[in-house]
Scaffold this active site. Structure first.
Site, PDB file in Angstrom:
ATOM      1  N   HIS A  91     153.143 -29.629 141.784  1.00 33.74           N
ATOM      2  CA  HIS A  91     153.412 -28.530 143.055  1.00 33.74           C
ATOM      3  C   HIS A  91     152.393 -27.678 143.163  1.00 33.74           C
ATOM      4  CE1 HIS A  91     157.614 -30.467 142.303  1.00 33.74           C
ATOM      5  NE2 HIS A  91     157.032 -30.296 141.145  1.00 33.74           N
ATOM      6  N   SER A 147     128.562 -19.888 157.978  1.00 33.05           N
ATOM      7  CA  SER A 147     129.343 -19.617 158.945  1.00 33.05           C
ATOM      8  C   SER A 147     128.459 -18.942 160.101  1.00 33.05           C
ATOM      9  CB  SER A 147     130.517 -18.456 158.918  1.00 33.05           C
ATOM     10  OG  SER A 147     130.873 -17.801 159.951  1.00 33.05           O
ATOM     11  N   LYS A 179     130.151 -16.368 154.250  1.00 29.74           N
ATOM     12  CA  LYS A 179     130.921 -17.431 154.202  1.00 29.74           C
ATOM     13  C   LYS A 179     130.050 -18.598 153.654  1.00 29.74           C
ATOM     14  CE  LYS A 179     134.573 -18.749 154.873  1.00 29.74           C
ATOM     15  NZ  LYS A 179     135.055 -18.744 156.348  1.00 29.74           N
ATOM     16  N   GLU A 236     136.091 -30.889 153.210  1.00 31.60           N
ATOM     17  CA  GLU A 236     137.146 -31.071 154.194  1.00 31.60           C
ATOM     18  C   GLU A 236     136.956 -32.382 155.435  1.00 31.60           C
ATOM     19  OE1 GLU A 236     137.335 -26.639 156.314  1.00 31.60           O
ATOM     20  OE2 GLU A 236     135.520 -26.825 155.211  1.00 31.60           O
TER      21      GLU A 236
END
Ligand code: ARG
Length: 480
Positions: free
Chosen positions: A180, A301, A307, A314
């Protein structure tokens, strides 16, 4: 005319929908039966050349095998066979070199190759004897799929070796295991990495299974019913190196199960890579800090200078959706098709090609990303050393002293609740509880819990040592 310039699938000429746009240039395969040429819209919808030209090697291999068979059964003379084979070699050279001139009449790669062979060699007009594009295309797709399965299998193996290397390098490092996405029990880092390795092993298995059903020759099935000519399909089977031979000509031309099998195997790889990707994303977050990504495999970024983004991971997560789409879209296209060949089946190629391309790229990128990632094992250990992560060990300690597990669970649960309520640290409360005491409290010491799950396939570094050996075996060329 180059392939790109052929106008196929280009929106610019849609204006002539309904008109007979082919003109005299568009000499069709079935011209004997038709008075007029095909409409522009029909051509654009019908033509598969823009995407099936990548099967040209397979198409030429199939034609070679067919021509060899035709000569063996005395339909072609030896001179005719040799002339056609020489022309096929020439056509292959032209296609490899990129100077093959596609014609407006080239509906697909099969017609393009046959047209050019016949231009080069009059006996080319005999090449299609006893053959249909129905058994031809099924043969081509099977050959293409076999090569793709082998390539993807190699890339999966490569990622498995990268995971193995990282697992070996991890030594006794450990991290929290999760259920979980809540800290559950500490496990060796190698154990976690190998979990992904074993998933990928099942993918190799699935690919091998798909390969077995793909490895069947269907050349000689004709359009649907075989031939009145004395063909011998076993000769082309042997020429092409297929292990099996079709039993039923109707099934041979209608069967695309192997495409579905392959798409499913590829989709499962995509699903697995999406799960690896998701973990890398979480682990690379500032909050987790379990890994540091290499610059070469992360992005920045455009606005936020600080970043460092895990784009590859992804995309690995996102591409899973695309692969599921390819599989389900293909299944929807073939569902309910009456025997035998229907043009709907031309819809097999784009999802298959796209799935192979997608999985290939994702495997390569993820392999580079994982191979170059730094595992921050001190951060992992600090999290895994939370005394709460050893709660199950405390309960099992009580079990070894004769306490029923349910009761042990309640005793430890109460200690956890009291610790969380601020009555003391878990170690202090365990120490003070006469049912637990100092021996139990020692289990809460950093690095102890992870060593305790020594059962087969368990998460302790000791248990992982034999698992590593089994994994090495499993992915070796001689392994299962
Ligand atoms: N381009 C076609 C395909 O990919 C080849 C087979 C055409 N067969 C036919 N009967 N029109 O399926």
């Amino acid at each position: 005319m180059t392939l790109e310039g052929s106008g196929a699938n280009q929106a610019s000429s849609v204006g002539s929908v309904g008109s007979s746009g082919g003109g005299p240039e568009r000499l069709q395969l079935w011209q004997g039966r038709f008075e007029g040429g095909p409409s522009e819209a029909l051509q654009q919808l019908n033509d598969s050349l823009p995407f099936d030209q990548r099967m040209f090697r397979e198409d030429i291999a199939g034609s070679r095998a067919h021509v060899v068979m035709l000569e063996a059964v005395a339909i072609l003379t030896t001179a005719e066979r040799d002339g056609v084979l020489a022309a096929l070699n020439r056509v292959e050279e032209e296609l490899v070199a990129g100077d093959f001139e596609f014609a407006a009449s080239d509906e697909d790669i099969h017609t393009a190759v046959e047209r050019r062979v016949t231009e080069l060699e009059p006996a080319g007009a005999k090449m299609h004897t006893g053959r249909s594009r129905n058994d031809q295309v099924a043969t081509d797709v099977r050959l293409w799929t076999l090569a793709a399965i082998d390539e993807i299998t190699d890339l999966v193996r490569r990622l498995q070796r990268t995971l193995l290397g990282k697992a070996e390098a991890a030594g006794d490092a450990y991290l929290p295991g999760y259920t979980h996405l809540q800290q559950a029990q500490p496990v060796a880092l190698a154990h976690h990495l190998l979990a992904h390795g074993w998933m990928l092993n099942r993918d190799v298995d699935r690919l091998a299974d798909a390969r077995r059903r793909t490895d069947v020759s269907v050349l000689g099935a004709g359009a649907l019913a075989g031939s009145s000519l004395p063909l011998d399909p076993s000769i082309s089977q042997n020429e092409l190196g297929f292990s099996g031979l079709f039993d039923n000509s109707l099934d041979a031309v209608a069967d695309r199960d192997f495409v579905a099998d392959t798409l499913y195997a590829l989709t499962m790889i995509g699903v697995h890579l999406s799960r690896i990707g998701e973990e890398l994303i979480i682990w690379a977050s500032t909050e987790f800090g379990f890994i540091t990504l290499d610059d070469a495999f992360s992005t920045g970024s455009s606005m936020m200078p600080q970043k460092k983004n895990p784009d590859i991971a992804e995309l690995a997560r996102g591409k899973g959706g695309r692969l599921i789409g390819n599989l389900t879209g293909f299944l929807a296209s073939v569902k309910g098709l009456p025997l035998t060949y229907n043009k709907d089946m031309q819809e097999d190629k784009e999802p298959l090609f796209d799935a192979v391309d997608t999985v290939r790229l994702t495997l390569l990128a993820l392999d580079g990303m994982i191979g170059s990632t730094t595992f921050n094992t001190d951060v992992m250990a600090a999290q895994a050393n939370s005394p709460y992560a050893a709660a199950t060990d405390l309960a099992e300690y009580l079990v070894t002293n004769g306490t029923p597990f349910r009761e042990a669970h309640a005793i430890v649960g109460e200690a956890v609740r009291n610790a969380l309520a601020g009555e003391g640290t878990l170690a202090e409360l365990v120490m003070a509880d006469e049912r637990l005491g100092p021996e139990a409290a020692a289990i809460l010491e950093p690095g102890v819990s992870v060593t305790r799950r020594t059962t087969h396939g368990g998460g302790s570094p000791h248990a992982v040592a034999s698992q590593l050996e089994r994994f090495r075996q499993a992915i070796s060329p001689h392994g299962s």
